[in-house]
Design a protein around this motif. Structure first.
Motif, mmCIF file in Angstrom:
data_model
loop_
_atom_site.group_PDB
_atom_site.id
_atom_site.type_symbol
_atom_site.label_atom_id
_atom_site.label_comp_id
_atom_site.label_asym_id
_atom_site.label_seq_id
_atom_site.Cartn_x
_atom_site.Cartn_y
_atom_site.Cartn_z
ATOM 1 N N SER A 13 76.307 -58.408 48.121
ATOM 2 C CA SER A 13 76.113 -58.043 46.723
ATOM 3 C C SER A 13 75.906 -56.534 46.644
ATOM 4 N N GLU A 14 76.225 -55.974 45.504
ATOM 5 C CA GLU A 14 76.061 -54.542 45.322
ATOM 6 C C GLU A 14 74.589 -54.207 45.168
ATOM 7 N N THR A 15 74.236 -53.030 45.603
ATOM 8 C CA THR A 15 72.858 -52.579 45.465
ATOM 9 C C THR A 15 72.550 -52.270 44.006
ATOM 10 N N MET A 16 71.299 -52.421 43.636
ATOM 11 C CA MET A 16 70.888 -52.095 42.282
ATOM 12 C C MET A 16 70.189 -50.738 42.249
ATOM 13 N N GLN A 17 70.097 -50.069 43.400
ATOM 14 C CA GLN A 17 69.399 -48.793 43.454
ATOM 15 C C GLN A 17 70.043 -47.776 42.528
ATOM 16 N N ALA A 18 69.213 -47.012 41.867
ATOM 17 C CA ALA A 18 69.648 -45.922 40.995
ATOM 18 C C ALA A 18 70.504 -46.393 39.838
ATOM 19 N N ARG A 19 70.329 -47.625 39.444
ATOM 20 C CA ARG A 19 71.094 -48.093 38.295
ATOM 21 C C ARG A 19 70.659 -47.337 37.062
ATOM 22 N N SER A 20 71.577 -47.140 36.173
ATOM 23 C CA SER A 20 71.255 -46.327 35.009
ATOM 24 C C SER A 20 71.242 -47.139 33.718
ATOM 25 N N TRP A 21 71.397 -48.460 33.793
ATOM 26 C CA TRP A 21 71.294 -49.203 32.546
ATOM 27 C C TRP A 21 69.836 -49.214 32.119
ATOM 28 N N PRO A 22 69.597 -49.502 30.874
ATOM 29 C CA PRO A 22 68.280 -49.217 30.283
ATOM 30 C C PRO A 22 67.183 -50.204 30.642
ATOM 31 N N CYS A 23 66.846 -50.269 31.911
ATOM 32 C CA CYS A 23 65.692 -51.087 32.265
ATOM 33 C C CYS A 23 65.100 -50.597 33.574
ATOM 34 N N LEU A 24 63.895 -51.007 33.793
ATOM 35 C CA LEU A 24 63.198 -50.776 35.042
ATOM 36 C C LEU A 24 62.883 -52.136 35.636
ATOM 37 N N ARG A 25 62.663 -52.201 36.933
ATOM 38 C CA ARG A 25 62.359 -53.461 37.601
ATOM 39 C C ARG A 25 60.870 -53.532 37.875
ATOM 40 N N GLN A 26 60.267 -54.621 37.418
ATOM 41 C CA GLN A 26 58.842 -54.880 37.602
ATOM 42 C C GLN A 26 58.693 -55.989 38.640
ATOM 43 N N PHE A 27 57.773 -55.804 39.561
ATOM 44 C CA PHE A 27 57.466 -56.830 40.551
ATOM 45 C C PHE A 27 56.092 -57.386 40.224
ATOM 46 N N CYS A 28 55.976 -58.694 40.193
ATOM 47 C CA CYS A 28 54.710 -59.357 39.907
ATOM 48 C C CYS A 28 54.277 -60.072 41.189
ATOM 49 N N VAL A 29 53.182 -59.596 41.783
ATOM 50 C CA VAL A 29 52.716 -60.096 43.078
ATOM 51 C C VAL A 29 51.474 -60.943 42.873
ATOM 52 N N PHE A 30 51.483 -62.124 43.479
ATOM 53 C CA PHE A 30 50.343 -63.034 43.431
ATOM 54 C C PHE A 30 49.372 -62.658 44.548
#
Length: 166
Positions: A13-30
């Motif tokens: 799969s292609e990397t999502m690094q440095a994507r420029s579409w309008p969102c950020l990635r949030q990680f939710c850790v238990f």
């Protein structure tokens, strides 16, 4: 990253690094509510190549949910995947707060007019041109980003986090 499909086929799969579409990635850790667990998590994820740029903790009697964002999303994901921590990912919209008397009110008003709910929000440890940034988990990230952009707000992308110092 490699994805596994039924039948044993593998595809890159292609990397999502440095994507420029309008969102950020949030990680939710238990995290279990034990002394030192947050410290363990921070020691694992913070390094020269990955900085925590946002942190929010929702605590209960038995456990806590820690929301994190990283300067390098792919590297943060890799570190969490290789760890023993349980986590999930979701998209959030990052918006630079304007120079106004009521910057948060201005952002909220633009989203209310579009009838979009903000489920949770928290600040980023990121500043550009001296302005603060807030991350918001909303009903529809794409629509929220477009509404905010149309209202004159600057949307923060993962590329911005990779390019700037904190």
């Amino acid at each position: 990253m490699t994805e596994h499909r039924e039948g044993g086929d593998f595809t890159e799969s292609e990397t999502m690094q440095a994507r420029s579409w309008p969102c950020l990635r949030q990680f939710c850790v238990f995290l279990e509510n034990r002394v030192g667990r947050l410290s363990e998590l921070m020691r694992l994820v913070e390094d020269l190549d990955t900085q925590v740029v946002a942190l929010s903790i929702v605590d209960s009697v038995d456990f806590a949910m820690v929301r994190l964002m990283f300067s390098n999303t792919d590297r943060g994901r890799e570190k969490l995947t290789l760890s023993s921590f349980l986590f999930s990912e979701s998209d959030v919209v990052g918006v630079e707060l304007p120079e106004s008397e009521k910057p948060l009110s201005d952002v909220c008003t633009a989203l209310v007019k579009a009838e979009l709910n903000i489920h949770h929000a928290y600040p980023l440890l990121y500043r550009r041109r001296g302005r603060s940034v807030v991350a918001m988990y909303v009903d529809d990230v794409d629509t929220a980003a477009q509404i905010l952009r149309d209202a004159g707000f600057r949307i923060i992308t993962e590329s911005d986090l990779l390019d700037d110092e904190f």
